[in-house]
Design a protein around this motif. Structure first.
Motif, short mmCIF file in Angstrom:
data_model
loop_
_atom_site.label_atom_id
_atom_site.label_comp_id
_atom_site.label_asym_id
_atom_site.label_seq_id
_atom_site.Cartn_x
_atom_site.Cartn_y
_atom_site.Cartn_z
N PRO A 1 0.82 -1.22 0.00
CA PRO A 1 0.00 0.00 0.00
C PRO A 1 0.85 1.27 0.00
N LEU B 1 1.42 2.65 -3.36
CA LEU B 1 0.32 3.51 -3.81
C LEU B 1 0.46 4.92 -3.22
N ILE B 2 0.75 4.98 -1.92
CA ILE B 2 0.85 6.29 -1.27
C ILE B 2 1.99 7.10 -1.89
N TRP C 1 3.35 6.80 -4.79
CA TRP C 1 2.96 7.14 -6.15
C TRP C 1 2.06 8.38 -6.15
#
Lengths: 67, 447
Positions: B39, B42-43, B45
């Motif tokens: 995750p 994602l953060i 990114w």
């Protein structure tokens, strides 16, 4: 010249991405599971759309584009 | 023209770093790390894109309207699916091949090493085998020595690694007290998961065998002593054993023992069991999902699993049992069988019989010898009893819901009461036969 409306629309994707990432991280490391926290994504999208609308009335060039 | 995002190249770099780490530092728990920390990709990114947008805005450049391109969205969705899948898999103890330690299985090469070690040994020597991974074949012979032919298989990326692993794991035969211990020492290798070792052993006939391992088959032939095998996962085949055989496995595809003079005891979990010509007692205790076969057992058999408890005094014939059926023929009682859900067919048994099943049909056909006491109960299922015309017995058969059929004529009284029925009566002076089902047909047939 960038308007605040364009800025909000440009940051929408990254902010949703960060939200999803945070929710999954919470899912893995805290007791807040993704199956509980997913509505946060809807709220964030809603807030961003509202902010976009609020700024569009001043100088929005594209009418009707919500999402 | 808008400057393209820097996240593309960054993702490429990240993937490169991951693969490089895996290749250089093979023990890295990458699968777990990725499954837990994805995750944050994602953060990171999102943060990167946010910064990009803000920088461009401060330079008053035209901004992209969605913030993310269609390709990126697809990639993110893929990452979420794969990441959640890995997380779930990791939590449930699954290790997927491309990420974990088995990457060598895909990309590495196999290197083979063979060697032979021997040690003089005479008489009733106790030989212990310790082989973490690999098959062990033990044969009794007239030679007065323990001789081990080793075939070691090392999976590695290059010959140097393989040679090193081979040198780290020298096979040895040592005396420890009154025992001879054969060790393959696979656990000494730094990448233990990539080595396995098949050994082919000859021992003196009188030897006693003790085997320890976590993965690999055991074949033991022509040994007069006892055999004791403990393993995590093994198929075990024993042939012509003079002493007792004891097998304790956490998992197995087959346990077969043929011609054993002593007792046989099998414990643990597995699939198939085949026992033939056993002179001693047989005890089976554990859960077995496959077919269990017993043939020619001279002494009592006791089988105990989660759903079934079977005791038979002697099995001159055969018993075949799987999850749904139990078939037995030519058995010597007393027989006692308690089971959850099985269709039971017993044919040619003597002495007393006691059967209890929750669900399943029971078909009984006693042998020609004088009849023993029979007590058969089923919660739900038909009970058929076939007796020779000359049989003498005292019958009491009831069903709470179903029919009662009688081939023995007027000596047996048939009665119906509500939804149920019963048969009652004496033919000559014989043992008590009780048949009882809650739901089903009870029949008394003449053969």
């Amino acid at each position: 010249m960038t308007t605040s409306n364009e800025l909000i629309r440009a940051v929408r994707g990254p902010i949703i991405l960060i939200t999803i990432g945070t929710l999954f991280a919470l899912d893995h490391f805290t007791r807040w599971g993704f199956q509980q926290t997913w509505p946060v994504i809807l709220i964030v999208i809603g807030l961003l759309t509202l902010a976009g609308r609020a700024t569009r009335t001043t100088s929005g060039p594209t009418p009707g584009g919500a999402i | 023209m808008r400057r393209r995002s820097i996240t593309g190249p960054l993702i490429l770099i990240l993937i490169g770093v991951l693969f490089l780490t895996r290749n250089l530092w093979q023990e890295a728990p990458l699968f777990q790390l990725i499954s837990l920390y994805w995750p944050f990709i994602l953060i990171a990114w999102g943060v990167l894109r946010l910064i990009e947008v803000l920088v461009e805005a401060s330079r008053s450049k035209p901004l992209p309207s969605g913030g993310l391109s269609g390709g990126e969205v697809a990639l993110i969705v893929l990452l979420c699916i794969v990441g959640s899948g890995m997380y779930a898999a990791d939590r449930h103890g699954v290790r997927l091949a491309p990420f974990g330690t088995t990457s060598l299985e895909v990309f590495g090469e196999q290197y083979d090493y063979r060697s032979t070690v021997q040690k003089p040994a005479t008489g009733a020597v106790h030989v212990v085998f310790e082989n973490l991974r690999g098959n062990v074949r033990i044969t009794g012979s007239d030679e007065k020595e323990v001789k081990v032919d080793e075939h070691k298989m090392v999976r590695a990326f290059n010959k140097k690694d393989a040679d090193q692993a081979d040198q780290q794991t020298p096979m040895e035969i040592v005396n420890e007290g009154d025992r001879i211990v054969v060790r393959t020492n696979l656990e000494r290798a730094s990448h233990a998961r990539r080595i396995s070792c098949d050994i082919d052993v000859t021992v003196p006939h009188e030897a006693t065998i003790e085997g320890r391992g976590s993965n690999g088959d055991y074949d033991v032939t022509d040994v007069k002593g006892s055999v004791d095998i403990t393993s995590g996962n093994a198929g075990v085949r024993l042939t012509n054993i003079g002493g007792n055989a004891k097998v304790d496995l956490q998992r197995s595809d087959i346990v077969r023992a043929v011609d054993v003079k002593g007792d046989v005891s099998i414990e643990g979990k597995g699939s198939d069991i085949e026992l033939e010509n056993v002179a001693g007692q047989v005890t089976v205790n554990g859960s077995y999902s496959g077919t269990l076969q017993f043939k020619n057992l001279a002494k009592p058999l006791h089988l105990e699993s989660r759903n079934t408890d079977l005791r038979v005094a002697q099995v001159p014939g055969t018993i075949t049992m799987d999850l749904g059926d139990l078939n037995g023929s030519n058995l010597i009682g007393p027989i006692r069988l308690v089971t959850r859900s099985k269709d039971i067919h017993l044919d040619g048994f003597t002495q007393s019989l006691e059967i209890e099943t929750e669900r399943g049909d029971i078909e009984l056909k006693p042998g020609s010898a004088p009849l023993g006491k029979i007590d058969a109960k089923s919660r739900s299922g038909n009970i058929d009893l076939e007796l020779p015309e000359s049989a003498k017995f005292d019958l009491k058969a009831t069903t709470s819901r179903g029919e009662a059929r009688n081939d023995f004529g007027s000596a047996i009284q048939s009665e119906t009461s509500g939804a149920g029925a019963s048969l009652k009566g004496k033919v000559g002076d014989g043992p008590v036969i009780t048949l009882r089902t809650d739901r089903g047909t009870v029949s008394l047939k003449k053969s």
